[in-house]
Design an enzyme around this catalytic site. Structure first.
Site, PDB file in Angstrom:
ATOM      1  N   CYS A   2     -63.812 -16.686   0.688  1.00  0.00           N
ATOM      2  CA  CYS A   2     -62.443 -16.940   0.213  1.00  0.00           C
ATOM      3  C   CYS A   2     -62.224 -16.848  -1.091  1.00  0.00           C
ATOM      4  CB  CYS A   2     -62.504 -18.658   0.451  1.00  0.00           C
ATOM      5  SG  CYS A   2     -62.792 -19.272   1.955  1.00  0.00           S
ATOM      6  N   ARG A  27     -61.533 -10.704  -0.551  1.00  0.00           N
ATOM      7  CA  ARG A  27     -62.754 -11.833  -0.400  1.00  0.00           C
ATOM      8  C   ARG A  27     -62.523 -12.568   1.227  1.00  0.00           C
ATOM      9  NH1 ARG A  27     -64.252 -13.532  -5.749  1.00  0.00           N
ATOM     10  NH2 ARG A  27     -65.227 -15.265  -4.729  1.00  0.00           N
ATOM     11  N   TRP A  74     -62.173 -17.014   4.580  1.00  0.00           N
ATOM     12  CA  TRP A  74     -63.258 -16.264   5.275  1.00  0.00           C
ATOM     13  C   TRP A  74     -63.716 -17.618   5.789  1.00  0.00           C
ATOM     14  CZ3 TRP A  74     -68.371 -15.971   5.531  1.00  0.00           C
ATOM     15  CH2 TRP A  74     -68.825 -14.947   6.439  1.00  0.00           C
ATOM     16  N   ASN A  98     -63.338 -22.474  -2.420  1.00  0.00           N
ATOM     17  CA  ASN A  98     -64.369 -21.344  -2.058  1.00  0.00           C
ATOM     18  C   ASN A  98     -65.861 -21.865  -2.006  1.00  0.00           C
ATOM     19  OD1 ASN A  98     -65.558 -18.888  -1.828  1.00  0.00           O
ATOM     20  ND2 ASN A  98     -65.415 -18.524  -4.030  1.00  0.00           N
ATOM     21  N   GLY A  99     -66.448 -21.728  -1.078  1.00  0.00           N
ATOM     22  CA  GLY A  99     -68.025 -22.125  -0.973  1.00  0.00           C
ATOM     23  C   GLY A  99     -68.151 -22.935   0.274  1.00  0.00           C
ATOM     24  N   GLU A 478     -77.672   3.676   5.690  1.00  0.00           N
ATOM     25  CA  GLU A 478     -76.309   3.522   5.152  1.00  0.00           C
ATOM     26  C   GLU A 478     -75.178   4.061   6.159  1.00  0.00           C
ATOM     27  OE1 GLU A 478     -74.772   1.664   2.947  1.00  0.00           O
ATOM     28  OE2 GLU A 478     -73.035   2.545   2.470  1.00  0.00           O
ATOM     29  N   LYS A 482     -72.435   1.800   7.697  1.00  0.00           N
ATOM     30  CA  LYS A 482     -70.830   2.267   7.674  1.00  0.00           C
ATOM     31  C   LYS A 482     -69.921   2.372   9.072  1.00  0.00           C
ATOM     32  CE  LYS A 482     -70.201   1.434   4.264  1.00  0.00           C
ATOM     33  NZ  LYS A 482     -70.892   1.354   3.105  1.00  0.00           N
ATOM     34  N   GLU A 485     -69.749  -1.099  10.624  1.00  0.00           N
ATOM     35  CA  GLU A 485     -68.847  -2.032   9.835  1.00  0.00           C
ATOM     36  C   GLU A 485     -67.347  -1.410  10.223  1.00  0.00           C
ATOM     37  OE1 GLU A 485     -69.366  -1.364   5.744  1.00  0.00           O
ATOM     38  OE2 GLU A 485     -68.766  -3.019   5.298  1.00  0.00           O
ATOM     39  N   HIS A 501     -92.100   4.806  18.432  1.00  0.00           N
ATOM     40  CA  HIS A 501     -92.698   3.756  18.572  1.00  0.00           C
ATOM     41  C   HIS A 501     -91.762   2.539  19.136  1.00  0.00           C
ATOM     42  CE1 HIS A 501     -96.162   5.190  16.205  1.00  0.00           C
ATOM     43  NE2 HIS A 501     -95.125   5.768  15.154  1.00  0.00           N
ATOM     44  N   LYS A 600     -64.726  -8.329   1.313  1.00  0.00           N
ATOM     45  CA  LYS A 600     -65.206  -7.538   0.176  1.00  0.00           C
ATOM     46  C   LYS A 600     -66.538  -8.165  -0.606  1.00  0.00           C
ATOM     47  CE  LYS A 600     -65.455  -3.648  -2.263  1.00  0.00           C
ATOM     48  NZ  LYS A 600     -66.247  -2.691  -1.482  1.00  0.00           N
TER      49      LYS A 600
HETATM   50  C1  AGP Z   1     -70.923  -2.469   2.489  1.00  0.00           C
HETATM   51  O1  AGP Z   1     -70.034  -1.562   3.015  1.00  0.00           O
HETATM   52  C2  AGP Z   1     -70.740  -3.762   2.645  1.00  0.00           C
HETATM   53  N1  AGP Z   1     -69.444  -4.231   2.891  1.00  0.00           N
HETATM   54  C3  AGP Z   1     -71.604  -4.770   2.273  1.00  0.00           C
HETATM   55  O2  AGP Z   1     -72.947  -4.482   2.931  1.00  0.00           O
HETATM   56  C4  AGP Z   1     -71.838  -4.893   0.655  1.00  0.00           C
HETATM   57  O3  AGP Z   1     -72.516  -3.724   0.214  1.00  0.00           O
HETATM   58  C5  AGP Z   1     -72.558  -6.146   0.561  1.00  0.00           C
HETATM   59  O4  AGP Z   1     -71.989  -7.229   0.821  1.00  0.00           O
HETATM   60  C6  AGP Z   1     -73.303  -6.313  -1.033  1.00  0.00           C
HETATM   61  O5  AGP Z   1     -72.017  -6.540  -1.863  1.00  0.00           O
HETATM   62  P1  AGP Z   1     -71.952  -6.339  -3.512  1.00  0.00           P
HETATM   63  O6  AGP Z   1     -72.390  -4.852  -3.632  1.00  0.00           O
HETATM   64  O7  AGP Z   1     -70.665  -6.654  -4.045  1.00  0.00           O
HETATM   65  O8  AGP Z   1     -73.156  -7.392  -3.910  1.00  0.00           O
END
Ligand code: AGP
Length: 605
Positions: A2, A27, A74, A98-99, A478, A482, A485, A501, A600
């Site tokens: 949030c 956020r 969020w 927020n929290g 990674e 990506k 996500e 395995h 984000k």
């Molecule tokens: C990556 O594409 C993500 N959205 C997520 O994994 C992100 O890298 C993670 O939440 C860590 O965020 P930060 O780098 O702001 O700590």
């Protein structure tokens, strides 16, 4: 997560609240809301979805108070509907939060016994009613403190109160909160970025602080209820504006500018004249480091996995990597000769911040690798290494990932030089090769058209796999992250040697499998693993810097990336994978910059 905003002014605050909420959407973006005081009463407006919806709502039905609070959500407690959207208001008080309030059920039960009627399923509404209740018998600051004392968990709060109709109150415990000084108004925000278009004079609340804003003044109280002064910081101007320009979305802009951000980062750290890396005032002498622990979440964690390979190659230091949400609860044996490195784009990730706090409590030496230099993690660590990537707005981290890897690489070669674990000519060669990297990234970015064709194969796939060995393994992780996500397609990243395995059972006719096989010491082994996949019907997309017709037989697509030092290949391997996720998501009409269910900056556990 949030995002919260608060403004105390003498003119209508709605336009600036809306503008700031749009910046805070990174956020959370499942609902939005605003509360102002109009004609002596709290006027609350909220809706599901984006800030755009709220803006439309306010266009039809304006709210013109001269102080107010706003929120983007969020969801943690309760589904993302209009009732659960913030602010949460009583007749007297309106709150944005927020929290997470961990003891909200217990508090709710007591408040219900007193006759308070809850409308939402959120944990936040207890704050509204607690404060409403305490204000019956206490003055403002005491009522706020009594309320905060009752809360377990983490919060950043913005509050307006009908009785005190010229103030906005902010409070912080665990979640970040910035305060901004304007010429004729003052601000409260989840981060400085939200306030930047209004002011560059900022201060940050510490845990336990409360602030009271009017249009002309800001007062701070610490956790002991003592009035305190705070240092005012002047924010720097960003070299890269957080605007999309001609790009369709932030992600395509952020992928495309990686050659520039890499160049800036290299310039910041590499002394071209002396052919050396600038690194002063490190919290611990590199010669004395006993162990390095690299900690992060998501993409930032993947940069740590990549760095483990570099540190192990270039130094004799034992290296551990850890996911912050696990690290923070383990029984870690701290040692003040160890170096704990925290990697985070936002610098606000709650788990990473908590892991850092744990290190600080145990007097461990800490260093952070950060994009947002004004962030909580940067401010809490002993030493900060910025990645100089400029604002990253797309939820999917791209240029920050290359920036994090770059700083970690630079750190690894510098530490190995200081410890004399590499010879001088090797060190200088590595620096020189590094200077070529931005140009090679630019060249790799040209694969866009080919990737667009490859992406079509993923449209109707049930899932996908990404395989690599050595330094290509973290890049496979990674690439899978990506893809899932952005396109909501199930994807897994594996060390290619691990397939037999278990995961090999997943291979079926037509499953897209991305094989990362640069011509390094693992090449032949990876190619054998690729053949095992092809033999079982996998549709292979081979990414390599080795053009080899025999190897490419039976491969559906081969994509060639430029040749460079083996150690730098991860930077180039990453680019096609980012583009692949981007184009698959585009074909599926997914929201590129704001994938579902995510945010984000992950400021909750
Ligand atoms: C990556 O594409 C993500 N959205 C997520 O994994 C992100 O890298 C993670 O939440 C860590 O965020 P930060 O780098 O702001 O700590």
């Amino acid at each position: 997560m949030c995002g919260i905003i608060g403004i105390a002014s003498n003119k209508s605050v709605t336009p600036n609240i809306i503008q700031s909420l749009k910046k805070l959407e990174y956020r959370g973006y499942d609902s939005a809301g605003i509360a102002t005081i109009v004609n002596g009463n709290i006027d609350e407006k909220k809706c599901t979805g984006r800030v755009d919806n709220l803006e439309k709502m306010l266009f039809k039905n304006p709210s013109n108070g001269s102080l107010g609070i706003g929120h983007v959500r969020w969801a943690t407690h309760g589904t993302p509907n209009q009732i659960n959207a913030h602010p949460h208001s009583s007749e007297e008080v309106s709150v944005v939060h927020n929290g997470i309030i961990e003891n909200s059920s217990e508090l709710k039960e007591n408040l219900e016994k007193k006759g308070y009627k809850f409308k939402s399923q959120t944990d936040t509404e207890v704050i509204t009613f607690l404060l409403t209740d305490f204000l019956k018998n206490f003055d403002l600051i005491n009522a706020i403190n009594k309320t905060l004392e009752k809360l377990n968990g983490s919060f950043a709060l913005g509050i307006i109160i009908k009785k005190y109709n010229n103030i906005v109150v902010g409070a912080r415990r665990g979640s970040p909160l910035a305060v901004g000084y304007g010429p004729e108004e003052n601000y409260l925000g989840s981060d400085s970025y939200a306030l930047k278009s209004m002011t560059n004079k900022i201060t940050y609340l510490d845990d336990g602080d409360v602030c009271v804003l009017t249009s002309g003044k800001i007062e701070f109280y610490n956790s002991k209820n003592i009035k305190v002064n705070k240092e005012v910081l002047t924010l720097s101007n960003d070299k890269y504006t957080a605007e999309k320009g001609d790009y369709k979305d932030f992600m395509s802009k952020e992928i495309s500018e990686q050659n520039i951000t890499a160049k800036t980062c290299i310039k910041e750290y590499v002394d071209q004249l002396r052919q050396d890396i600038n690194l002063y005032n490190f919290p611990i002498k590199p010669e004395e480091i006993k162990k390095i622990v690299l900690i992060g979440c998501g993409t930032a964690y993947h940069s740590c996995v990549t760095a483990k390979y570099w540190f192990e190659e270039f130094t004799n230091i034992p290296i551990e990597i850890d996911i912050a949400s696990e690290f923070r609860y383990r029984k870690i044996k701290f040692d003040n000769k160890n170096l704990y490195i925290f990697v985070s784009q936002s610098g606000e990730t709650a788990d990473t911040l908590a892991a850092l706090d744990l290190c600080k409590k145990n007097k461990a030496k800490t260093c952070s690798i950060i994009n947002v230099v004004e962030s909580s993690i940067a401010r809490s660590s002993d030493f900060v290494l910025p990645i100089h990537a400029g604002p990253e707005i797309g939820v999917a981290s791209t240029k920050a990932f290359t920036g994090q890897m770059l700083v970690l690489y630079i750190l690894a070669i510098k530490i190995s030089d200081v410890r004399k674990e590499t010879n001088k000519s090797d060190y200088i060669n590595k620096i020189n090769e590094l200077k070529r990297l931005p140009g090679l990234i630019k060249e790799t970015l040209k694969c866009q058209d080919e990737i667009q064709v490859i992406a079509k194969d993923f449209l109707h796939a049930r899932g996908a796999m990404f395989l690599g060995r050595g330094l290509s393994f973290p890049i496979a992780l990674e690439g899978a992250l990506k893809l899932k996500e952005l396109s909501y397609l199930h994807a897994e990243g594996y060390p290619a040697g691990e397939m037999k395995h278990g995961p090999l059972a997943l291979i079926e006719e037509g499953l897209p499998v991305v094989i990362l096989a640069p011509k390094d010491r693992y090449f032949e082994k990876t190619i054998s693993n690729m053949q095992e996949v092809i033999a079982r019907g996998g549709k292979v997309i081979l990414i390599s810097n080795e053009h080899n017709k025999i190897v490419s037989e039976n491969v559906r697509f081969t994509l060639e990336i430029p040749k460079t030092d083996d150690y730098l290949t991860p930077f180039l391997m990453t680019i096609p994978l980012q583009l692949l996720a981007y184009h698959v998501a585009s074909l599926k009409n997914c929201d590129i910059d704001k994938p579902r269910n995510l945010a984000k900056s992950v400021t909750v556990e």
